[in-house]
Write a protein that holds these residues in place. Structure first.
Motif: not given
Lengths: 341, 341
Positions: A167, A193, A196-197, A200, A225, B279, B281-283
Motif C-alpha cells: 500500500r 486475501s 484481493a484487497q 480492489t 478482474e 471479490r 476483500p476481508v479486512a
C-alpha cells in the motif's frame, strides 16, 4: 483535460529490446506495438521469459544494461520518451509515469521512514512546501487504507506487513498524480486475501484519479478482474491482444487457448487440465516463423508450412487481434468465398 | 510384513511444533525479556486414506509446510503422534523407521534448490535406490533410472546431464522421479507447482494425477493456491495460524464452506469466468504468530465473532457429510449453512 482524444496516452511502436552477448544479440522483446488510452488498464500476461517485465521497464526507462532498446519508439501523450537524456527522463519518472514493483520490501529504502520517502517524491515533482508535502503524504496514506496514517508516516518499512508495504508503494506511485502507472506483478508476493484487497485498491484509485495502468502479471485471474484489455506475450512477441472478456472467453491464438485451458479453476470437474507440451524456447533459439510453432497443435492446418517459415503479423481475428496464420488464411478464405459467391 | 486391511494410511493426532525464537541469553537478561516460543503448528489432527489426496491450504505462516515436514520426519514434533500404516513413528525402532521411510517421499517447492547441482540426474534419482538397497548392481540401477525418467516424461539420455541443463518444469519432473524411485505409497508435496508457470504447472499436475492412478499413490498436498487444490484433491484441510479450521470434501468445501475463514478464502479466489462477481476483500491480516489472539485465532477478522470466540478456543467438530469445522458460530448454528451464490 484538453488533450486531443486521437492520441493515446502511451504508444509503443515496433519496440525491440536486445541483450548483446558474446554469442551475438539476444532479442528479448521482438517488434511489439500497442497503445494504452488515458484511464485504461492494459494487462500484459505471459510466462517467465516472455518479455513482459522488460516491456514495462523499457517504458519507464529502467532497462538494466546491457539490455537496450534496439529499435522502435515509445511515445507518452504524443511525445517521444525513449531517447530522452537521463535527467529529462528522471523528471518524467514519478511525475508522469509511476511504478509499482513486485516486492514491496525491496522497492522501499529500509533506512528511511516511509514518510520521508513519500515526501521526497512529492517535493521532487510538485511545487509544495515541506509542511504541505507532509500533509499530502498523510492524505495519500489515508487514501490507500493505512490506519492511523498520521502516526504511521514516521515508521520504517520493516514495521509494516507485506500488504501494508505494498500500500505504501502504491501511495508512492500515486504521489505526484501520474497519468500512467506501470505495475509489475504488484500482487504476486502477497497472500490471496491481501491480494484481493490490493487489486480492489488499485482499481478504485485508478478510477478516481483517471490513471492508466499497464499491469504486468502472470496471473490471469488478476487480469480478469482488473484489466480492460489484455496483451498475451509469448517469446518476446504479442501473440494476442484484445478486450479482456474476449481473450478469456473466446481466445483466438492457439497459445492463448492452451494457456486458458491450463489454468485450474475452482468448480471445474475436469479430470485433466489442457496442457501445452514442451516449454518456451530459449532466447538464443527462437524458432523461425511463428515462435509458438514447435508446441502448436495446429501447425499442419496452415498450408505451405507458413508457420515454420514466416512470422505472422497481429491481425484482427474474431473480436481480438492475434498473430497466427490460421486466422490469416481463414480470413483470406472467407474473402475468397465472398468473392466467388 | 502383514498388511492391515485398514483404509487409513496416515493418522496424525494432535501434533504440535514449537520453535524457540528467543533472543540470545545475554540480550534476554539485559532487555528483561521472556523466552519467545513460536507455535508454528498447534494441535493438528487428520487422517489420510489410501489413494486419496488431502490438501492443506492457508496463507503464509499458517504452518502448512511445517506439517509437511513433521509428517516426513524432517522435524521432530513437540507433541502428538504420527501413525503411518498403524505404526507410531515415535515408538518405532531405527530399523523399522528405515523400512517405513522407504514408503514415503517428499517433493519440494523449489526445483532449483532441491537438486544437487554437482550430481548428474542419474545419480540424483538413484540415491534412494542405493540408500534403501532396492537395487545394488549398476545395471539394475541404470535400468530403473531409465524407466523412472520415461515415466515422468523425460528421456533416459537425460540421466547423463546436470540439473542446470533443465528448465523448472523438467527439474520438478526429476524431483518426482527421485521421489518415485523407492516405490513409495505416500508422497508429501510441499507447493510442488508454486515456482512454475501455469502451462508447466498444468503438465506437472496432470503427471501427478496420472502417477497416482497408475501406482495408487496417496498424496499430502500443500499449497496456497485454491484453484490448484480444488483440481487435485479429494479432501481439503484449511489451516489458520497453526490450527486446522475446517476439513471437508473438495466439492463440499468450495461449494459450501462453513468456517468464516474458509468463506473468506473462497471469496478471495480471482474470478476467471468474469461473472462480474466482486471479490469480497476481508479486512485485516494474519496476526503475528508470536502473539496469537486468544480464543479462536480468527476472531479479530471474523464478522461473526462474539464473546465466546475471544475466550474459548473452538475444537474441530463433525458436521454432516463427514466434514469437520472448528467454529463456535457454526456449532451454535448462528451461521446458517450458506448456499453458494
Amino acid at each position: 483535460m484538453s488533450s486531443t482524444p486521437a492520441v493515446p496516452l502511451l504508444q509503443v511502436k515496433n519496440l525491440r529490446i536486445e541483450f548483446p552477448t558474446r554469442r551475438g544479440n539476444l532479442t528479448a522483446v521482438d517488434d511489439i506495438s500497442f497503445d494504452i488510452a488515458a484511464g485504461e488498464v492494459l494487462g500484459v500476461v505471459g510466462e517467465s521469459g516472455a518479455g513482459k517485465s522488460l516491456t514495462g521497464a523499457a517504458v519507464i526507462g529502467l532497462l538494466e544494461p546491457p539490455g537496450r532498446i534496439a529499435n522502435g519508439e515509445i511515445l507518452l501523450a504524443g511525445r517521444r520518451i525513449d531517447n530522452l537524456p537521463f535527467e529529462e527522463l528522471r523528471k518524467i519518472r514519478g511525475r508522469e509515469i509511476g511504478a509499482i514493483f513486485q516486492d514491496p520490501l525491496t522497492s522501499l529504502n529500509p533506512l528511511y521512514t516511509i514518510g520521508r520517502q513519500i515526501i521526497e517524491t512529492i517535493e521532487t515533482h510538485l511545487d509544495l512546501t515541506h509542511a504541505q508535502a507532509r500533509a499530502r503524504a498523510i492524505e495519500l496514506l489515508n487514501e490507500v487504507g493505512i490506519p492511523a496514517a498520521d502516526r504511521r508516516i514516521d515508521h520504517y518499512p520493516h514495521q509494516f506487513s507485506g500488504g501494508m508495504r505494498q500500500r505504501v508503494v502504491i501511495s508512492l506511485a500515486l504521489a505526484a498524480n501520474p497519468k500512467l502507472i506501470i505495475a509489475d506483478e504488484p500482487t504476486t508476493a502477497l497472500d490471496v486475501s491481501i491480494q484481493a484487497q490490493i487489486i480492489t485498491l488499485i482499481k478504485k484509485l485508478c478510477r478516481e484519479h483517471g490513471t492508466a495502468v499497464m499491469l504486468v502479471t502472470h496471473d490471469m485471474g488478476v487480469i480478469a478482474e482488473t484489466a480492460d484489455r489484455v496483451a498475451v506475450m509469448y517469446a518476446g512477441r504479442i501473440a494476442e491482444i484484445g478486450p479482456v472478456a474476449e481473450v478469456i472467453h473466446s481466445p483466438q491464438h492457439p497459445y492463448t487457448i492452451g494457456l486458458m485451458g491450463a489454468i485450474p479453476s475452482v468448480g471445474d470437474a475436469h479430470e485433466r487440465l489442457a496442457q501445452i507440451d514442451g516449454s518456451m524456447p530459449r532466447l538464443s533459439a527462437i524458432p523461425k516463423g511463428c515462435a509458438f510453432n514447435p508446441r502448436c497443435t495446429r501447425v499442419n492446418d496452415v498450408p505451405n508450412h507458413r508457420c515454420t517459415t514466416e512470422r505472422p503479423e497481429l491481425l484482427p481475428a474474431g473480436k481480438t487481434k492475434a498473430a497466427c496464420w490460421l486466422h490469416v488464411s481463414a480470413a483470406a478464405q472467407t474473402d475468397k468465398q465472398a468473392v466467388t459467391a | 510384513m502383514i498388511k492391515k486391511s485398514s483404509n487409513v494410511l496416515l493418522e496424525v493426532i494432535d501434533i504440535a511444533k514449537e520453535f524457540d525464537v528467543s533472543k540470545p541469553w545475554l540480550n534476554r537478561v539485559i532487555e528483561r525479556q521472556e523466552r519467545q516460543i513460536l507455535k508454528a503448528v498447534d494441535g493438528v489432527s487428520f487422517t489420510i486414506n489410501r489413494g486419496e489426496t488431502l490438501s492443506l491450504v492457508g496463507e503464509s505462516g499458517c504452518g502448512k509446510s511445517t506439517v509437511a515436514r513433521l509428517v516426513c520426519g524432517l522435524y521432530k514434533p513437540s507433541r502428538g503422534s504420527i501413525i503411518f500404516d498403524s505404526v507410531n513413528m515415535a515408538d518405532a525402532g531405527a530399523d523399522e523407521v528405515q523400512q517405513l521411510r522407504k514408503r514415503f517421499q517428499m517433493i519440494f517447492q523449489d526445483p532449483y534448490a532441491s537438486l544437487n547441482p554437482r550430481w548428474r540426474v542419474g545419480k540424483i534419482i538413484a540415491e534412494p535406490l542405493r540408500v534403501h538397497k532396492i537395487a545394488t548392481s549398476n545395471a539394475d540401477v541404470k535400468q530403473r533410472v531409465d524407466k523412472l525418467l520415461t515415466q515422468v516424461g523425460l528421456s533416459p539420455l537425460d540421466a547423463e546431464k546436470f540439473p542446470h541443463e533443465f528448465s523448472g518444469g523438467q527439474r520438478q519432473r526429476i524431483s518426482i522421479a527421485r521421489a518415485l524411485s523407492s516405490n513409495p505409497e505416500f508422497l508429501v508435496c510441499d507447493e510442488p507447482t508454486s515456482a512454475l508457470d501455469v502451462s508447466v504447472q498444468a503438465q506437472i499436475l496432470n503427471l501427478m494425477k496420472d502417477l497416482q492412478r497408475e501406482f495408487g499413490l496417496t498424496y499430502l498436498f500443500i499449497s496456497h493456491n485454491l484453484a490448484v487444490v480444488s483440481h487435485i484433491s479429494t479432501r481439503v484441510g484449511v489451516m489458520y495460524l497453526g490450527r486446522l479450521v475446517e476439513v471437508a470434501d473438495t466439492k463440499r468445501i468450495f461449494a459450501n464452506p462453513q468456517h468464516p475463514y474458509t468463506q473468506m478464502l473462497q471469496s478471495a479466489i480471482p474470478d476467471l469466468k468474469m461473472t462480474g462477481k466482486q471479490r469480497t476483500p476481508v479486512a485485516g491480516e494474519v496476526p503475528n504468530p508470536l502473539t496469537p489472539p486468544t480464543g479462536c485465532a480468527f476472531h479479530p477478522r471474523c464478522p461473526h465473532a462474539f464473546e465466546r470466540c475471544k475466550t474459548e478456543r473452538p475444537n474441530l467438530i463433525d458436521y454432516e457429510d463427514g466434514g469437520q469445522v472448528a467454529c463456535h458460530a457454526v456449532e451454535e448454528k448462528r451461521i446458517n449453512i450458506r448456499v453458494a451464490a
